[in-house]
Scaffold this active site. Structure first.
Site, PDB file in Angstrom:
ATOM      1  N   HIS A  45       0.833  -1.196   0.000  1.00 58.02           N
ATOM      2  CA  HIS A  45       0.000   0.000   0.000  1.00 58.02           C
ATOM      3  C   HIS A  45       0.871   1.251   0.000  1.00 58.02           C
ATOM      4  O   HIS A  45       1.489   1.582   1.004  1.00 58.02           O
ATOM      5  CB  HIS A  45      -0.897  -0.027   1.240  1.00 58.02           C
ATOM      6  CG  HIS A  45      -1.912   1.057   1.302  1.00 58.02           C
ATOM      7  ND1 HIS A  45      -1.920   2.007   2.287  1.00 58.02           N
ATOM      8  CD2 HIS A  45      -2.973   1.333   0.497  1.00 58.02           C
ATOM      9  CE1 HIS A  45      -2.939   2.819   2.103  1.00 58.02           C
ATOM     10  NE2 HIS A  45      -3.596   2.436   1.024  1.00 58.02           N
ATOM     11  N   HIS A  89      -0.731  10.610  -2.608  1.00 53.59           N
ATOM     12  CA  HIS A  89      -1.935  10.153  -1.924  1.00 53.59           C
ATOM     13  C   HIS A  89      -3.145  10.977  -2.339  1.00 53.59           C
ATOM     14  O   HIS A  89      -4.246  10.455  -2.516  1.00 53.59           O
ATOM     15  CB  HIS A  89      -1.722  10.250  -0.407  1.00 53.59           C
ATOM     16  CG  HIS A  89      -2.953   9.984   0.399  1.00 53.59           C
ATOM     17  ND1 HIS A  89      -3.706   8.848   0.233  1.00 53.59           N
ATOM     18  CD2 HIS A  89      -3.559  10.696   1.380  1.00 53.59           C
ATOM     19  CE1 HIS A  89      -4.725   8.873   1.080  1.00 53.59           C
ATOM     20  NE2 HIS A  89      -4.669   9.979   1.771  1.00 53.59           N
TER      21      HIS A  89
END
Length: 342
Positions: free
Chosen positions: A26, A68
């Protein structure tokens, strides 16, 4: 420990075990390096992750980069650059008003002058020691890394890009769909057999991508809300909703709480039927996000009271593997790889 095992056993449902779940790093090994940096992805590959996951946003000149969010004050040192002081803006993105600096207001050359920093410094102070060392990588640079490491190690290293805020980027003339499909095709990723999944929280985005590429698609879901201008994720998580999305995608990516909900005090509640329902619809289930810090773990798996201390992530991973999930997103791929190998 005995009590914890009993708790986990009680949460499990009777279901045939899937093959060993894939490990998706991730944002790279983001529990040990600042997220979305070449250093983070390189460490994740060294730790044995099956896939590395970049969140993709666009620059002003239409280049896909890994961040992000498109607002970058929390993940870069942009606020420390006097030359970019006047780029600070307030925008409405997916219905939320946000102030900061945004990738779409910078060319790639300008973004390359910035340096990454840890997004969660209070929880991950060791990561913050790397602040200022790494650039923002392009998606092409991440692909190049995966290919080089695959050749070096002799194993398949997959890519798992997420399109961030695709409706928003479409609205400002920087649509993500065609550039993403094009760069994948240029690099030889076109079919379901290729080691690529594209993920998105917006089903409309995935429907467009289905027309542009043959790689596998994953519809991300959260325990709350829904895609902009669409019905709720809860509705899509119903058997009827899953049957609908199965026409367009190869799997779903639900948040952990959609499979193992948590009670008011943070402890785990009995598992839902979502994994079985998704499998019945012919969909894979890749779950996010597995993190080692107490702050992110259910009450029964925390060790001590320090939120940044590591709890029993291995037990949580085993719990979800027993529930039959097909993949796990983890900030700590080394722990996930070692645990699921058992």
């Amino acid at each position: 420990m005995f009590k914890t095992l009993l708790t986990l056993a009680a949460l499990a449902v009777t279901a045939p075990l899937a093959a060993k779940p894939i490990v998706i790093a991730h944002r790279g090994a983001s529990g040990e390096r600042p997220e979305h940096t070449i250093a983070s992805y390189t460490l994740a590959i060294a730790q044995g992750a099956d896939f590395i996951e970049p969140d993709l946003v666009s620059t002003k000149d239409g280049i896909l980069v890994a961040r992000h969010e498109n607002e970058i004050s929390g993940t870069t040192d942009v606020a420390d650059h006097p030359a970019f002081k006047d780029r600070k803006a307030t925008k409405t993105i997916d219905g939320e008003k946000i102030s900061g600096w945004f990738t779409e207001d910078f060319t790639l050359a300008e973004l390359k002058t910035l340096r990454a920093k840890e997004r969660l410094p209070m929880l991950r102070p060791d990561n913050a020691k790397f602040d200022g060392q790494f650039q923002i990588p392009t998606f092409q640079e991440i692909i190049d890394l995966a290919k080089a490491k695959a050749q070096e190690t002799g194993r398949r290293i997959g890519l798992y890009p997420e399109t961030k805020h695709p409706s928003y980027f479409q609205s400002i003339g920087l649509a993500l769909e065609e550039p993403l499909a094009a760069i994948l095709k240029t690099n030889g990723y076109e079919d379901k057999d290729d080691p690529v999944f594209i993920q998105s929280f917006e089903l409309a985005n995935l429907k467009q991508l289905r027309e542009l590429t043959g790689v596998r698609l994953i519809f991300l879901m959260s325990g709350e809300g829904g895609p902009p201008g669409d019905k709720s994720y809860a509705a899509y998580a119903s058997p009827a909703g899953l049957a609908e999305v199965a026409h367009y995608v190869d799997g779903i990516g639900p948040g952990k709480e959609m499979i193992v909900p948590r009670g008011p005090l943070g402890g785990s509640k009995p598992a839902t039927s979502l994994v079985a329902d998704a499998h019945a619809a012919g969909l894979q289930v890749h779950v996010w996000t597995f993190r080692a810090e107490n702050y992110f773990l259910p009450l029964e798996l925390r060790k001590g009271v320090n939120p940044r201390a590591r709890g029993d992530l291995a037990a949580e991973l085993k719990q979800f593997a027993a529930l039959g999930v097909d993949g796990v997103f983890s900030d700590f791929p080394a722990i996930a790889v070692a645990t699921l190998a058992e």
